[in-house]
Design a protein around this motif. Structure first.
Motif, PDB file in Angstrom:
ATOM      1  N   LEU A   1      16.364  13.905   2.507  1.00 54.82           N
ATOM      2  CA  LEU A   1      16.937  13.685   1.172  1.00 54.82           C
ATOM      3  C   LEU A   1      17.657  12.346   1.131  1.00 54.82           C
ATOM      4  CD1 LEU A   1      18.359  17.244   0.469  1.00 54.82           C
ATOM      5  CD2 LEU A   1      16.217  16.250  -0.370  1.00 54.82           C
ATOM      6  N   ILE A   2      17.534  11.654   0.025  1.00 54.34           N
ATOM      7  CA  ILE A   2      18.184  10.351  -0.135  1.00 54.34           C
ATOM      8  C   ILE A   2      19.688  10.562  -0.247  1.00 54.34           C
ATOM      9  CG2 ILE A   2      18.445   8.335  -1.627  1.00 54.34           C
ATOM     10  CD1 ILE A   2      15.456   8.710  -2.378  1.00 54.34           C
TER      11      ILE A   2
ATOM     12  N   LEU B   1       9.902   7.539   3.447  1.00 49.24           N
ATOM     13  CA  LEU B   1       9.503   6.490   2.522  1.00 49.24           C
ATOM     14  C   LEU B   1       8.243   6.884   1.763  1.00 49.24           C
ATOM     15  CD1 LEU B   1       9.980   3.772   1.240  1.00 49.24           C
ATOM     16  CD2 LEU B   1       8.803   2.716   3.181  1.00 49.24           C
ATOM     17  N   GLN B   2       7.344   7.605   2.411  1.00 49.77           N
ATOM     18  CA  GLN B   2       6.125   8.039   1.722  1.00 49.77           C
ATOM     19  C   GLN B   2       6.459   8.940   0.534  1.00 49.77           C
ATOM     20  OE1 GLN B   2       2.938   6.861   2.412  1.00 49.77           O
ATOM     21  NE2 GLN B   2       2.680   7.715   0.355  1.00 49.77           N
ATOM     22  N   ARG B   3       7.458   9.813   0.703  1.00 44.51           N
ATOM     23  CA  ARG B   3       7.867  10.673  -0.419  1.00 44.51           C
ATOM     24  C   ARG B   3       8.383   9.823  -1.580  1.00 44.51           C
ATOM     25  NH1 ARG B   3      12.078  14.617   0.790  1.00 44.51           N
ATOM     26  NH2 ARG B   3      11.473  15.578  -1.169  1.00 44.51           N
ATOM     27  N   TRP B   4       9.169   8.757  -1.290  1.00 41.68           N
ATOM     28  CA  TRP B   4       9.660   7.868  -2.341  1.00 41.68           C
ATOM     29  C   TRP B   4       8.477   7.153  -3.015  1.00 41.68           C
ATOM     30  CZ3 TRP B   4      13.222   6.996  -5.711  1.00 41.68           C
ATOM     31  CH2 TRP B   4      13.213   5.799  -6.414  1.00 41.68           C
TER      32      TRP B   4
ATOM     33  N   PRO C   1       0.823  -1.216   0.000  1.00 42.04           N
ATOM     34  CA  PRO C   1       0.000   0.000   0.000  1.00 42.04           C
ATOM     35  C   PRO C   1       0.852   1.260   0.000  1.00 42.04           C
ATOM     36  CG  PRO C   1      -0.135  -1.135   2.116  1.00 42.04           C
ATOM     37  CD  PRO C   1       0.644  -2.013   1.190  1.00 42.04           C
ATOM     38  N   LYS C   2       0.271   2.362  -0.517  1.00 38.40           N
ATOM     39  CA  LYS C   2       1.006   3.613  -0.672  1.00 38.40           C
ATOM     40  C   LYS C   2       0.997   4.478   0.589  1.00 38.40           C
ATOM     41  CE  LYS C   2      -0.522   5.774  -4.250  1.00 38.40           C
ATOM     42  NZ  LYS C   2      -1.001   6.345  -5.491  1.00 38.40           N
ATOM     43  N   THR C   3       0.291   4.072   1.629  1.00 39.54           N
ATOM     44  CA  THR C   3       0.206   4.906   2.825  1.00 39.54           C
ATOM     45  C   THR C   3       0.673   4.121   4.042  1.00 39.54           C
ATOM     46  OG1 THR C   3      -2.074   4.244   3.183  1.00 39.54           O
ATOM     47  CG2 THR C   3      -1.720   6.244   1.898  1.00 39.54           C
ATOM     48  N   GLY C   4       0.844   4.847   5.151  1.00 43.72           N
ATOM     49  CA  GLY C   4       1.252   4.204   6.386  1.00 43.72           C
ATOM     50  C   GLY C   4       2.760   4.094   6.540  1.00 43.72           C
ATOM     51  N   HIS C   5       3.503   4.758   5.677  1.00 45.75           N
ATOM     52  CA  HIS C   5       4.961   4.724   5.740  1.00 45.75           C
ATOM     53  C   HIS C   5       5.477   5.952   6.480  1.00 45.75           C
ATOM     54  CE1 HIS C   5       4.806   1.497   2.846  1.00 45.75           C
ATOM     55  NE2 HIS C   5       4.263   2.269   1.926  1.00 45.75           N
TER      56      HIS C   5
ATOM     57  N   SER D   1      14.848  14.690  -8.618  1.00 44.16           N
ATOM     58  CA  SER D   1      15.896  15.599  -8.162  1.00 44.16           C
ATOM     59  C   SER D   1      15.591  16.146  -6.774  1.00 44.16           C
ATOM     60  CB  SER D   1      16.061  16.751  -9.157  1.00 44.16           C
ATOM     61  OG  SER D   1      17.060  17.639  -8.719  1.00 44.16           O
ATOM     62  N   ALA D   2      14.316  16.437  -6.517  1.00 40.05           N
ATOM     63  CA  ALA D   2      13.914  16.988  -5.225  1.00 40.05           C
ATOM     64  C   ALA D   2      14.064  15.978  -4.086  1.00 40.05           C
ATOM     65  CB  ALA D   2      12.469  17.479  -5.288  1.00 40.05           C
ATOM     66  N   LEU D   3      14.162  14.692  -4.411  1.00 43.15           N
ATOM     67  CA  LEU D   3      14.308  13.648  -3.396  1.00 43.15           C
ATOM     68  C   LEU D   3      15.767  13.354  -3.044  1.00 43.15           C
ATOM     69  CD1 LEU D   3      11.733  11.011  -4.706  1.00 43.15           C
ATOM     70  CD2 LEU D   3      11.430  12.612  -2.810  1.00 43.15           C
ATOM     71  N   LEU D   4      16.698  13.761  -3.919  1.00 46.39           N
ATOM     72  CA  LEU D   4      18.100  13.345  -3.788  1.00 46.39           C
ATOM     73  C   LEU D   4      18.986  14.428  -3.204  1.00 46.39           C
ATOM     74  CD1 LEU D   4      18.536  11.627  -7.280  1.00 46.39           C
ATOM     75  CD2 LEU D   4      17.999  10.521  -5.088  1.00 46.39           C
ATOM     76  N   HIS D   5      19.864  14.013  -2.305  1.00 49.04           N
ATOM     77  CA  HIS D   5      20.920  14.896  -1.787  1.00 49.04           C
ATOM     78  C   HIS D   5      21.931  15.124  -2.910  1.00 49.04           C
ATOM     79  CE1 HIS D   5      24.387  16.159   0.586  1.00 49.04           C
ATOM     80  NE2 HIS D   5      23.521  16.452   1.559  1.00 49.04           N
ATOM     81  N   ASP D   6      22.568  16.268  -2.931  1.00 45.65           N
ATOM     82  CA  ASP D   6      23.565  16.549  -3.978  1.00 45.65           C
ATOM     83  C   ASP D   6      24.691  15.523  -3.984  1.00 45.65           C
ATOM     84  OD1 ASP D   6      22.202  18.758  -4.922  1.00 45.65           O
ATOM     85  OD2 ASP D   6      23.390  20.202  -3.756  1.00 45.65           O
TER      86      ASP D   6
END
Length: 139
Positions: A106-107, A11-14, A3-7, A28-33
């Motif tokens: 950020l990842i 993890l929910q952003r991913w 399921p897509k919720t409950g994380h 790009s918005a999820l990743l650290h430089d």
């Protein structure tokens, strides 16, 4: 399908990205430089946002078929392990994504592991072709 919720928030952003439109801007918005990508195919860690985006983009286009699904999720807030299954060219692929986030969400580290050997060979061939296609498009 997981399921897509409950994380956790990280993890929910991913999952929102994964189940969404998959745009380069969203990734790009999820990743650290200084994110590090660890491929099941390439021996050395790939460092930096640009190369990680290239590998994750290629993986999305090669592995991300309608057959791809996360089957189990281990969510530890700032770390997660997501087991996946898909099928490529008649080969069942089983693997895991191991993701780590910093305090800003950020990842910072993304590791992919794949099994069995036939699956690694199928992923290698598809990723090589996709990366060459992507590099050609940048010229």
């Amino acid at each position: 399908m997981v399921p897509k919720t409950g994380h956790s928030k990280n993890l929910q952003r991913w999952m929102d990205y994964f189940h969404g439109t998959h745009t380069p801007e969203e990734l790009s918005a999820l990743l650290h430089d200084d994110v590090v990508f660890r491929s099941p195919i390439v021996h050395t860690p790939q460092e930096g946002k640009a190369i990680t985006m290239m590998y994750l983009g290629a993986a999305g286009q090669t592995l991300g078929s309608d057959d791809f699904r996360y089957t189990r999720v281990f969510d530890c807030g700032d770390k997660a392990v997501l087991e996946f299954e898909t099928r490529m060219d008649g080969v069942d692929v089983n693997g895991i994504d191991m993701i780590e986030w910093d305090g800003d969400g950020l990842i910072t580290d993304f590791k992919v592991m794949v099994r069995p050997l036939k699956a690694i060979q199928a992923v290698h061939a598809a990723m090589k072709a996709m990366l060459e296609k992507m590099k050609g498009a940048q010229v």
